[in-house]
Design a protein around this motif. Structure first.
Motif, mmCIF file in Angstrom:
data_model
loop_
_atom_site.group_PDB
_atom_site.id
_atom_site.type_symbol
_atom_site.label_atom_id
_atom_site.label_comp_id
_atom_site.label_asym_id
_atom_site.label_seq_id
_atom_site.Cartn_x
_atom_site.Cartn_y
_atom_site.Cartn_z
ATOM 1 N N TYR A 231 1.147 -0.962 0.067
ATOM 2 C CA TYR A 231 0.234 -0.132 -0.539
ATOM 3 C C TYR A 231 1.089 1.412 -0.105
ATOM 4 C CZ TYR A 231 -3.434 3.511 1.456
ATOM 5 O OH TYR A 231 -4.911 3.953 1.645
ATOM 6 N N TYR A 232 2.229 1.063 0.949
ATOM 7 C CA TYR A 232 3.013 2.038 0.540
ATOM 8 C C TYR A 232 3.525 2.340 -0.632
ATOM 9 C CZ TYR A 232 7.389 4.310 1.007
ATOM 10 O OH TYR A 232 8.570 4.953 0.884
ATOM 11 N N THR A 235 1.309 4.624 -2.465
ATOM 12 C CA THR A 235 1.070 6.298 -2.512
ATOM 13 C C THR A 235 2.282 6.946 -3.242
ATOM 14 O OG1 THR A 235 1.525 5.639 0.349
ATOM 15 C CG2 THR A 235 -0.509 5.616 -0.686
ATOM 16 N N ARG A 236 3.230 6.387 -2.906
ATOM 17 C CA ARG A 236 3.655 6.921 -3.917
ATOM 18 C C ARG A 236 4.672 6.809 -5.364
ATOM 19 N NH1 ARG A 236 6.680 9.785 -0.607
ATOM 20 N NH2 ARG A 236 8.174 10.237 -2.044
ATOM 21 N N ILE A 239 -1.233 6.026 -6.201
ATOM 22 C CA ILE A 239 -2.558 6.541 -5.266
ATOM 23 C C ILE A 239 -1.789 8.056 -4.580
ATOM 24 C CG2 ILE A 239 -4.209 6.712 -3.052
ATOM 25 C CD1 ILE A 239 -3.683 3.605 -3.131
ATOM 26 N N ASN A 240 -2.553 9.046 -4.503
ATOM 27 C CA ASN A 240 -2.212 10.600 -3.465
ATOM 28 C C ASN A 240 -1.176 9.898 -2.633
ATOM 29 O OD1 ASN A 240 -1.863 12.568 -2.480
ATOM 30 N ND2 ASN A 240 -2.943 14.295 -4.060
ATOM 31 N N GLU A 241 -0.407 10.573 -2.446
ATOM 32 C CA GLU A 241 1.126 10.164 -1.551
ATOM 33 C C GLU A 241 0.846 11.316 0.170
ATOM 34 O OE1 GLU A 241 4.520 12.561 -0.712
ATOM 35 O OE2 GLU A 241 4.437 12.438 -2.769
ATOM 36 N N SER A 242 -0.296 11.819 0.093
ATOM 37 C CA SER A 242 -0.869 11.966 1.389
ATOM 38 C C SER A 242 -1.967 10.925 1.610
ATOM 39 C CB SER A 242 -2.219 13.127 0.998
ATOM 40 O OG SER A 242 -2.970 12.936 0.006
ATOM 41 N N ALA A 243 -2.440 9.965 0.544
ATOM 42 C CA ALA A 243 -3.098 8.595 1.700
ATOM 43 C C ALA A 243 -1.923 7.966 2.734
ATOM 44 C CB ALA A 243 -3.580 8.203 0.722
ATOM 45 N N MET A 244 -0.815 8.170 3.035
ATOM 46 C CA MET A 244 0.195 7.500 3.191
ATOM 47 C C MET A 244 1.679 8.391 4.137
ATOM 48 S SD MET A 244 1.255 3.814 3.979
ATOM 49 C CE MET A 244 2.579 3.017 5.547
#
Length: 407
Positions: A231-232, A235-236, A239-244
């Motif tokens: 998941y990390y 997000t990198r 997905i938008n990195e603000s998610a993690m």
């Protein structure tokens, strides 16, 4: 001369050295009498303990061989050296103009970028490996222990930075407390303390994580670590990195990952972890070679550095039965927390003022870097030994006893 008397003499010698160092390396004129009274006054605790408690002095010098696994001492020293390395190379990097096409530039740049990330990862993972195993310990007992072992030393070292940067003038006690509580890095020039504040924030939930992880099957734990890492990565790159974001949730992942890798069941993955870590380290070198204008923010490097850091842990776990309980390794490990806290003082007010007159980290085709790291490590170890045993120990002992009485 009796043994107790010898130990008293030892502490007075330590006091004298501390006073000389305080006056020699202070950034402003130190009042000799105030410094002397303060040092001798606080050291009375160590003198009394040494005289009354057999083995206290040898314990401060890490002479007794403890029963802990030396594997963690070795990994901890790697983390300390990495953190010192990036703080030595970072400020010097503006002086590398004209070196961009040299081998030494690429080697030092690799060290600068790799250590700047891996040192933090290793330190957090070691903490998770050592703390998340279940213990029959109340929440308040755990907090009390962390208060005396982590928080109080943080406060004392923070005050040393304020004093050394001559930033205490005009500040009330409440203002100083506010600076410490609010993690005011700029107020004392302690930007490297961010790692300690992250660790403290993780400690807050350790007693509860222990219960959550206690009965978790190993396969489920492995799945948890895998899912968090995947998941990390999403997000990198997707997905938008603000998610993690790169703060609590990320370091919580590293914390649990360290606990997972410290489990005995994980030893079956050591060979795989070493190979993956080596591949990640190679890919990281290619990434640095291809990328231009590398910023000082290393967030984008974590996807490769995480497996490389686990690979470093895997190497030591693979060799753990061959690792010797070496005295120097034990001593540095014992004072690793103080070294992390104080090394920037040593760099700024000893190494740069005196050693840099002769050479810097960029001199002698990399040999200068090795020498500066070694000098900083030794200087930080000595400084941490003095501060911990003269100031930290008596204060933590007093407060620790007070907390026990209140219970």
């Amino acid at each position: 001369m009796k043994k107790g008397s010898l130990e008293v003499v030892y502490w007075f010698i330590i006091d004298l050295i501390t006073i000389v160092l305080a006056c020699l390396f202070s950034s402003h004129k130190a009042n000799l009498w105030v410094v002397s009274i303060g040092v001798v006054g606080f050291s009375l605790y160590s003198i009394f303990k040494s005289y009354k408690t057999p083995g206290y002095l040898p314990n401060t010098l890490a002479i007794p061989e403890n029963n802990r696994k030396p594997v963690y001492d070795y990994i901890r020293i790697i983390a300390v050296v990495f953190i010192i390395s990036v703080h030595i190379l970072g400020p010097d990097w503006e002086n590398t103009k004209g070196m961009e096409n040299t081998i030494i530039y690429h080697v030092l740049n690799y060290i600068r970028c790799f250590t700047g990330v891996s040192g933090d990862c290793l330190f957090i993972m070691i903490s998770g490996a050592l703390l998340l195993g279940f213990k029959e310990e109340s929440v308040l007992t755990f907090y009390r222990k962390r208060l005396t072992k982590v928080v109080i030393p943080l406060i004392i070292y923070y005050l040393f930075y304020l004093w050394q940067y001559d930033a205490m003038g005009g500040l009330s006690v409440l203002q100083v407390i506010k600076k410490i509580i609010t993690a005011d890095y700029a107020g004392a020039n302690v930007y490297h303390f961010w790692l300690i504040y992250i660790i403290i924030s993780l400690y807050v939930i350790v007693p509860f994580l222990r219960y959550m992880l206690k009965d978790m099957p190993y396969k489920v734990l492995t799945s948890l670590v895998s899912v968090m890492f995947i998941y990390y990565l999403l997000t990198r790159f997707i997905i938008n990195e603000s998610a993690m974001p790169m703060h609590f949730s990320f370091w919580l992942m590293m914390f649990i990952m360290g606990y997972w890798y410290g489990r005995s069941e994980t030893r079956k993955y050591d060979n795989i972890a070493i190979l993956v870590g080596l591949l990640a380290a190679i890919l990281f070198g290619i990434y640095l070679k291809l990328r231009t204008g590398l910023p000082d923010d290393f967030d984008s490097e974590y996807p490769l550095i995480i497996p490389a850091s686990i690979g470093i842990m895997a190497i030591f776990f693979k060799l753990q039965n061959r690792l010797k309980n070496v005295y120097l390794i034990r001593l540095i490990s014992k004072y690793s927390y103080g070294i992390i806290l104080v090394h920037m003082l040593v760099i700024n007010f000893a190494v740069k003022l005196y050693i840099y007159k002769y050479f810097s980290a960029l001199y002698y085709q990399g040999l200068g870097f090795v020498l500066i790291v070694l000098i900083t490590l030794i200087g930080s170890l000595i400084t941490a030994y003095f501060i911990d045993n003269i100031f930290v120990n008596p204060i933590t002992a007093l407060l620790g006893r007070d907390f026990k009485q209140r219970r």
